[in-house]
Design a protein around this motif. Structure first.
Motif, PDB file in Angstrom:
ATOM      1  N   LEU A  23      24.787  17.397 -17.963  1.00 25.11           N
ATOM      2  CA  LEU A  23      23.693  17.521 -19.232  1.00 25.11           C
ATOM      3  C   LEU A  23      22.380  18.127 -18.438  1.00 25.11           C
ATOM      4  CD1 LEU A  23      24.296  13.595 -19.714  1.00 25.11           C
ATOM      5  CD2 LEU A  23      25.236  15.540 -20.987  1.00 25.11           C
ATOM      6  N   ASN A  24      22.022  19.154 -19.099  1.00 25.54           N
ATOM      7  CA  ASN A  24      21.061  20.134 -18.589  1.00 25.54           C
ATOM      8  C   ASN A  24      21.431  20.542 -17.474  1.00 25.54           C
ATOM      9  OD1 ASN A  24      19.346  19.758 -20.901  1.00 25.54           O
ATOM     10  ND2 ASN A  24      18.132  18.067 -20.382  1.00 25.54           N
ATOM     11  N   ASP A  25      20.642  20.255 -16.238  1.00 24.65           N
ATOM     12  CA  ASP A  25      20.940  21.039 -14.956  1.00 24.65           C
ATOM     13  C   ASP A  25      21.338  20.097 -13.940  1.00 24.65           C
ATOM     14  OD1 ASP A  25      20.381  23.451 -16.111  1.00 24.65           O
ATOM     15  OD2 ASP A  25      18.411  23.392 -15.321  1.00 24.65           O
ATOM     16  N   LYS A  26      22.072  18.728 -14.680  1.00 26.87           N
ATOM     17  CA  LYS A  26      22.588  17.945 -13.339  1.00 26.87           C
ATOM     18  C   LYS A  26      23.677  17.365 -13.707  1.00 26.87           C
ATOM     19  CE  LYS A  26      20.017  14.094 -15.428  1.00 26.87           C
ATOM     20  NZ  LYS A  26      19.409  12.892 -15.124  1.00 26.87           N
ATOM     21  N   ILE A  27      24.613  16.937 -12.820  1.00 26.54           N
ATOM     22  CA  ILE A  27      25.576  16.486 -13.018  1.00 26.54           C
ATOM     23  C   ILE A  27      25.663  14.878 -13.479  1.00 26.54           C
ATOM     24  CG2 ILE A  27      27.907  15.571 -11.849  1.00 26.54           C
ATOM     25  CD1 ILE A  27      27.866  18.480 -12.058  1.00 26.54           C
ATOM     26  N   ALA A  28      26.320  14.117 -14.379  1.00 21.88           N
ATOM     27  CA  ALA A  28      25.963  12.972 -14.907  1.00 21.88           C
ATOM     28  C   ALA A  28      27.424  12.118 -15.537  1.00 21.88           C
ATOM     29  CB  ALA A  28      25.160  13.099 -16.186  1.00 21.88           C
ATOM     30  N   THR A  29      27.057  11.226 -15.915  1.00 24.01           N
ATOM     31  CA  THR A  29      27.855  10.167 -16.362  1.00 24.01           C
ATOM     32  C   THR A  29      28.122  10.064 -17.647  1.00 24.01           C
ATOM     33  OG1 THR A  29      26.858   8.028 -15.886  1.00 24.01           O
ATOM     34  CG2 THR A  29      28.117   8.936 -14.026  1.00 24.01           C
ATOM     35  N   PRO A  30      29.057   9.583 -18.354  1.00 26.20           N
ATOM     36  CA  PRO A  30      29.103   9.122 -19.664  1.00 26.20           C
ATOM     37  C   PRO A  30      28.006   8.440 -20.201  1.00 26.20           C
ATOM     38  CG  PRO A  30      31.172   9.239 -19.036  1.00 26.20           C
ATOM     39  CD  PRO A  30      30.430   9.284 -17.906  1.00 26.20           C
ATOM     40  N   GLU A  31      27.715   7.387 -19.436  1.00 28.32           N
ATOM     41  CA  GLU A  31      26.460   6.440 -19.764  1.00 28.32           C
ATOM     42  C   GLU A  31      25.221   7.318 -19.593  1.00 28.32           C
ATOM     43  OE1 GLU A  31      28.894   5.864 -17.180  1.00 28.32           O
ATOM     44  OE2 GLU A  31      29.920   4.316 -18.486  1.00 28.32           O
ATOM     45  N   PHE A  40      20.229  11.619 -22.953  1.00 27.42           N
ATOM     46  CA  PHE A  40      20.286  12.880 -22.890  1.00 27.42           C
ATOM     47  C   PHE A  40      19.890  13.238 -24.504  1.00 27.42           C
ATOM     48  CE2 PHE A  40      22.890  16.869 -24.271  1.00 27.42           C
ATOM     49  CZ  PHE A  40      22.308  17.633 -23.819  1.00 27.42           C
ATOM     50  N   ILE A  41      20.815  12.532 -25.462  1.00 26.86           N
ATOM     51  CA  ILE A  41      20.495  12.959 -27.025  1.00 26.86           C
ATOM     52  C   ILE A  41      19.131  12.539 -27.435  1.00 26.86           C
ATOM     53  CG2 ILE A  41      21.416  12.254 -29.335  1.00 26.86           C
ATOM     54  CD1 ILE A  41      23.347  13.912 -27.705  1.00 26.86           C
ATOM     55  N   GLU A  77      41.446  21.840 -18.646  1.00 27.12           N
ATOM     56  CA  GLU A  77      42.301  20.938 -17.799  1.00 27.12           C
ATOM     57  C   GLU A  77      41.366  19.755 -17.784  1.00 27.12           C
ATOM     58  OE1 GLU A  77      44.901  21.693 -16.081  1.00 27.12           O
ATOM     59  OE2 GLU A  77      44.940  23.662 -16.975  1.00 27.12           O
ATOM     60  N   SER A  78      40.491  19.570 -18.409  1.00 29.59           N
ATOM     61  CA  SER A  78      39.613  18.282 -18.456  1.00 29.59           C
ATOM     62  C   SER A  78      40.515  17.278 -19.151  1.00 29.59           C
ATOM     63  CB  SER A  78      38.317  18.588 -19.184  1.00 29.59           C
ATOM     64  OG  SER A  78      37.567  19.411 -18.435  1.00 29.59           O
ATOM     65  N   SER A  79      40.225  15.995 -18.745  1.00 28.68           N
ATOM     66  CA  SER A  79      41.076  14.792 -19.264  1.00 28.68           C
ATOM     67  C   SER A  79      40.406  14.399 -20.636  1.00 28.68           C
ATOM     68  CB  SER A  79      40.484  13.692 -18.098  1.00 28.68           C
ATOM     69  OG  SER A  79      40.793  12.441 -18.666  1.00 28.68           O
ATOM     70  N   VAL A  80      41.329  14.107 -21.292  1.00 28.54           N
ATOM     71  CA  VAL A  80      41.113  13.516 -22.819  1.00 28.54           C
ATOM     72  C   VAL A  80      40.241  12.183 -22.651  1.00 28.54           C
ATOM     73  CG1 VAL A  80      41.984  12.787 -25.105  1.00 28.54           C
ATOM     74  CG2 VAL A  80      42.909  14.739 -23.647  1.00 28.54           C
ATOM     75  N   GLY A  81      40.499  11.525 -21.730  1.00 31.39           N
ATOM     76  CA  GLY A  81      39.838  10.247 -21.490  1.00 31.39           C
ATOM     77  C   GLY A  81      38.325  10.561 -21.347  1.00 31.39           C
ATOM     78  N   THR A  82      37.800  11.413 -20.598  1.00 30.87           N
ATOM     79  CA  THR A  82      36.574  11.938 -20.308  1.00 30.87           C
ATOM     80  C   THR A  82      36.002  12.247 -21.706  1.00 30.87           C
ATOM     81  OG1 THR A  82      36.930  12.655 -18.322  1.00 30.87           O
ATOM     82  CG2 THR A  82      34.959  13.240 -19.260  1.00 30.87           C
ATOM     83  N   LEU A  83      36.585  13.156 -22.380  1.00 35.88           N
ATOM     84  CA  LEU A  83      36.188  13.577 -23.745  1.00 35.88           C
ATOM     85  C   LEU A  83      36.027  12.242 -24.587  1.00 35.88           C
ATOM     86  CD1 LEU A  83      38.077  16.946 -24.336  1.00 35.88           C
ATOM     87  CD2 LEU A  83      35.652  16.376 -23.179  1.00 35.88           C
ATOM     88  N   ARG A 115      32.484  11.022 -26.494  1.00 31.19           N
ATOM     89  CA  ARG A 115      32.505  10.711 -27.963  1.00 31.19           C
ATOM     90  C   ARG A 115      32.273   9.407 -28.239  1.00 31.19           C
ATOM     91  NH1 ARG A 115      38.176  12.036 -29.913  1.00 31.19           N
ATOM     92  NH2 ARG A 115      37.423  11.226 -31.609  1.00 31.19           N
ATOM     93  N   GLU A 116      32.295   8.036 -27.446  1.00 31.16           N
ATOM     94  CA  GLU A 116      32.164   7.129 -27.901  1.00 31.16           C
ATOM     95  C   GLU A 116      30.713   6.899 -27.538  1.00 31.16           C
ATOM     96  OE1 GLU A 116      32.828   2.786 -25.670  1.00 31.16           O
ATOM     97  OE2 GLU A 116      34.575   4.152 -25.842  1.00 31.16           O
ATOM     98  N   LYS A 117      30.077   7.335 -26.362  1.00 33.26           N
ATOM     99  CA  LYS A 117      28.700   7.274 -26.376  1.00 33.26           C
ATOM    100  C   LYS A 117      27.833   7.991 -27.206  1.00 33.26           C
ATOM    101  CE  LYS A 117      29.073   4.857 -22.678  1.00 33.26           C
ATOM    102  NZ  LYS A 117      28.665   3.526 -22.782  1.00 33.26           N
ATOM    103  N   LEU A 118      28.467   9.195 -27.879  1.00 32.00           N
ATOM    104  CA  LEU A 118      27.744   9.905 -28.908  1.00 32.00           C
ATOM    105  C   LEU A 118      27.731   8.852 -30.156  1.00 32.00           C
ATOM    106  CD1 LEU A 118      29.084  13.585 -28.399  1.00 32.00           C
ATOM    107  CD2 LEU A 118      26.712  12.680 -28.076  1.00 32.00           C
TER     108      LEU A 118
END
Length: 156
Positions: free
Chosen positions: A85-93, A98-99, A123-129, A133-136
């Motif tokens: 998110l922007n210029d840093k590695i983040a988590t779904p939380e 960010f939004i 190659e990304s996991s569907v679970g991550t996506l 989506r849930e957080k959005l």
């Protein structure tokens, strides 16, 4: 009495003949020194999946991009499930904050037209996506775009 009378003169006019030169010099200076901000990717450049139906986004200024892929730095691990998110590695939380920050940078009238674009490596996991989506969905950011590239026509 004097033979010559002094005439009262007002203030002389300001000479503006060099004003266009100064304006263009300043314009050129700011054009040369201004740097357009680009995001420094902390994840490897995503290899986007292909799609048969592709549509371009209209107003790119209203697009917030989330990158998903393998982190360039090994300290984040070697899986393809790192979120930037922007210029840093983040988590779904971190996605809701960010939004909210992206919404603060937009005019109130443009907020309903904001789109969140996910550029995920194939190659990304569907679970991550799904987590993203849930957080959005939790922050009512329902306009979502998944970035792809157009699949080439298969010759028969």
């Amino acid at each position: 009495m004097s033979k010559f009378k002094k005439k009262k003169r007002g203030m002389p006019a300001v000479n503006t003949s060099s004003l266009p030169d100064i304006v263009f010099m300043l314009l050129f200076f700011f054009m040369v020194t201004t740097v357009m901000r680009e995001t420094d990717l902390q994840v490897e450049s995503p290899r986007l999946p292909s799609a048969s139906e592709v549509k371009k986004l209209e107003r790119k200024s209203l697009v917030s991009t989330i990158y998903v892929g393998k982190a360039k730095d090994a300290k984040y691990g070697t899986t393809y499930n790192r979120i930037q998110l922007n210029d840093k590695i983040a988590t779904p939380e971190d996605v809701p904050s960010f939004i909210f920050l992206e919404r603060e940078n937009q005019a109130e009238s443009d907020i309903p037209f904001m789109t969140t674009s996910i550029k995920a490596d194939k190659e990304s996991s569907v679970g991550t996506l799904a987590d993203i989506r849930e957080k959005l969905r939790d922050v009512n950011a329902l306009k979502l775009s998944l970035s792809t590239h157009k699949a080439s026509e298969i010759k028969k």
